[in-house]
Design a protein around this motif. Structure first.
Motif, mmCIF file in Angstrom:
data_model
loop_
_atom_site.group_PDB
_atom_site.id
_atom_site.type_symbol
_atom_site.label_atom_id
_atom_site.label_comp_id
_atom_site.label_asym_id
_atom_site.label_seq_id
_atom_site.Cartn_x
_atom_site.Cartn_y
_atom_site.Cartn_z
ATOM 1 N N ALA A 4 37.690 37.817 34.008
ATOM 2 C CA ALA A 4 38.716 36.985 33.375
ATOM 3 C C ALA A 4 38.651 35.568 33.923
ATOM 4 C CB ALA A 4 40.095 37.592 33.599
ATOM 5 N N TRP A 5 38.434 35.464 35.247
ATOM 6 C CA TRP A 5 38.314 34.144 35.876
ATOM 7 C C TRP A 5 37.150 33.365 35.291
ATOM 8 C CZ3 TRP A 5 40.606 30.638 38.914
ATOM 9 C CH2 TRP A 5 39.801 29.633 39.463
ATOM 10 N N VAL B 282 39.315 41.196 36.888
ATOM 11 C CA VAL B 282 39.811 39.914 37.408
ATOM 12 C C VAL B 282 38.694 38.875 37.519
ATOM 13 C CG1 VAL B 282 40.913 38.758 39.371
ATOM 14 C CG2 VAL B 282 41.773 40.969 38.576
ATOM 15 N N PHE C 185 44.411 32.730 41.824
ATOM 16 C CA PHE C 185 44.316 33.513 40.593
ATOM 17 C C PHE C 185 44.345 35.011 40.901
ATOM 18 C CE2 PHE C 185 41.687 35.577 37.299
ATOM 19 C CZ PHE C 185 42.359 35.184 36.147
ATOM 20 N N SER C 186 43.588 35.429 41.900
ATOM 21 C CA SER C 186 43.549 36.848 42.281
ATOM 22 C C SER C 186 44.919 37.331 42.735
ATOM 23 C CB SER C 186 42.523 37.074 43.395
ATOM 24 O OG SER C 186 41.230 36.731 42.961
ATOM 25 N N PHE D 236 47.975 43.182 37.012
ATOM 26 C CA PHE D 236 46.885 43.187 36.033
ATOM 27 C C PHE D 236 45.764 44.062 36.559
ATOM 28 C CE2 PHE D 236 42.882 41.116 34.490
ATOM 29 C CZ PHE D 236 43.029 41.447 33.148
ATOM 30 N N LYS E 288 40.241 38.086 29.707
ATOM 31 C CA LYS E 288 41.024 36.849 29.693
ATOM 32 C C LYS E 288 42.187 36.957 28.709
ATOM 33 C CE LYS E 288 39.467 33.413 27.296
ATOM 34 N NZ LYS E 288 38.647 32.253 26.820
ATOM 35 N N CYS F 125 47.139 37.759 39.730
ATOM 36 C CA CYS F 125 46.819 38.991 39.006
ATOM 37 C C CYS F 125 47.391 40.213 39.713
ATOM 38 C CB CYS F 125 45.307 39.129 38.845
ATOM 39 S SG CYS F 125 44.574 37.953 37.674
ATOM 40 N N ARG F 126 47.347 40.191 41.043
ATOM 41 C CA ARG F 126 47.919 41.308 41.813
ATOM 42 C C ARG F 126 49.430 41.390 41.610
ATOM 43 N NH1 ARG F 126 50.650 41.417 46.129
ATOM 44 N NH2 ARG F 126 50.228 39.218 46.620
ATOM 45 N N LEU G 115 44.874 39.357 29.926
ATOM 46 C CA LEU G 115 45.714 38.734 30.946
ATOM 47 C C LEU G 115 46.752 37.819 30.306
ATOM 48 C CD1 LEU G 115 46.398 38.005 33.888
ATOM 49 C CD2 LEU G 115 44.600 36.267 33.774
#
Length: 342
Positions: free
Chosen positions: A282-283, A279, A266-267, A275, A231, A270-271, A234
């Motif tokens: 972090a979520w 994932v 969110f995914s 990142f 987290k 991140c893409r 990120l």
């Protein structure tokens, strides 16, 4: 003579008159007119905003969220828990349902008139289908852990049930369920798990109560452990690529301006951010209440507090955000420059 009785006429005159002059020019009073017009715009905007509130106008987001909560309350009252409600009233043993079937199920549950708004509230990712996970992520987390345990320990639902049915009675009550699962090493919220699997509320499980788990593929975040280092990594990456967290939130995470970000959004963020860390972990580190959504407050409490303070000020001074914008937008261009905004 004209009715002004507050005095200070001499002070006003000499403050406004040009240097070395004993007469006022019309343009030297213009700045008072500018302030007067600004005040009038502010009053009109505030009055309109308050009038809209009195007429009961609500934002679509608040309306759909309220309908979703009403629907969940109906499911919980009728079926006792969300997984049972999904299986008995919405999707049967299918863990994914497309829009036509969902709307039909809503009609049967008495939500026919609100079904389309309800769909909008649940299908936040715009996938065209909803899953058991989206109805209630917290319940899905418990079921996901059991699914992983079942697959790793027994291979499938049939073998798992055989192990739980130690007396070969083809039925497993709660006591037997608890005793055998504990013996095999699973102790995660057994009461909630049993009630969720008991689709007909008979207080007995049969083999077909578990069979839907063979086809279900729980989302990665449901079985992930919170990873607070991921987290923070990120957030550090966001800080390096955006001038502030609020801008990152608006442009990358909450792109549809709902005030919330789900796991699919969110995914994707991140893409796009490239990142490469954990994932799902972090979520889970951000979504600590297991709601299935994160807000700016969960992501950055300080940024959220600042925006909320601004929103509160706009409500108190102008009657709302739209009203404040109309006051700031002096040239009525529909856009605010930084000079206008500050």
């Amino acid at each position: 003579r004209e009715g002004w009785s507050d005095g200070f006429a001499s002070v006003f005159f000499h403050a406004m008159a040009g240097e070395g002059r004993e007469a006022l020019q019309a343009e030297e009073l213009w700045w008072l007119e500018v302030d007067r017009r600004r005040l009038l715009r502010k009053r009109r905007a505030k009055a309109l905003a308050l009038e809209e509130r009195q007429r009961g106008r609500k934002s679509n987001e608040a309306h759909t969220d309220r309908i979703l909560e009403e629907f969940r309350a109906v499911i919980k009252k009728r079926y006792g828990n969300f997984v049972r409600g999904w299986r008995a009233g919405i999707g049967g043993n299918d863990t994914k349902v497309y829009k036509p079937r969902f709307l039909k199920a809503c009609a049967a549950l008495g939500f026919g008139g609100k079904a389309k708004l309800l769909w909008k509230a649940i299908d936040r990712d715009g996938s065209g289908f909803v899953t058991m996970d989206e109805l209630d992520p917290q319940s899905a987390i418990v079921m996901a852990h059991f699914k992983v345990f079942m697959t790793e320990k027994f291979g499938n639902a049939k073998a798992c049930f055989a192990a739980l049915d130690s007396t070969n009675s083809r039925k497993v009550d709660f006591d037997k369920f608890c005793a055998n699962l504990t013996r095999y090493g699973f102790k995660h919220r057994l009461r909630q798990l049993f009630d969720s699997l008991d689709v007909d509320a008979s207080r007995r499980l049969e083999e077909d109560d578990l069979e839907f788990l063979d086809e279900w593929k729980p989302l990665d975040f449901l079985i992930a452990a919170p990873n607070h280092q991921a987290k923070e990594d990120l957030k550090a990456l966001l800080a390096a690529k955006y001038p502030n967290i609020t801008k990152a939130w608006r442009q990358l995470l909450d792109t549809d301006a709902t005030g919330r970000c789900n796991f699919w959004e969110f995914s994707d963020a991140c893409r796009r951010l490239q990142f490469t860390g954990d994932v799902p972990g972090a979520w889970r580190g951000l979504d600590d209440d297991g709601s299935g959504f994160i807000s700016l407050k969960e992501f950055d409490a300080k940024a959220s507090e600042t925006l909320w303070a601004f929103r509160t000020w706009c409500d108190e001074e102008f009657g709302g955000i739209r009203a404040a914008f109309s006051v700031f937008d002096v040239d009525a261009s529909g856009a605010l420059s930084f000079a206008e905004f500050k």
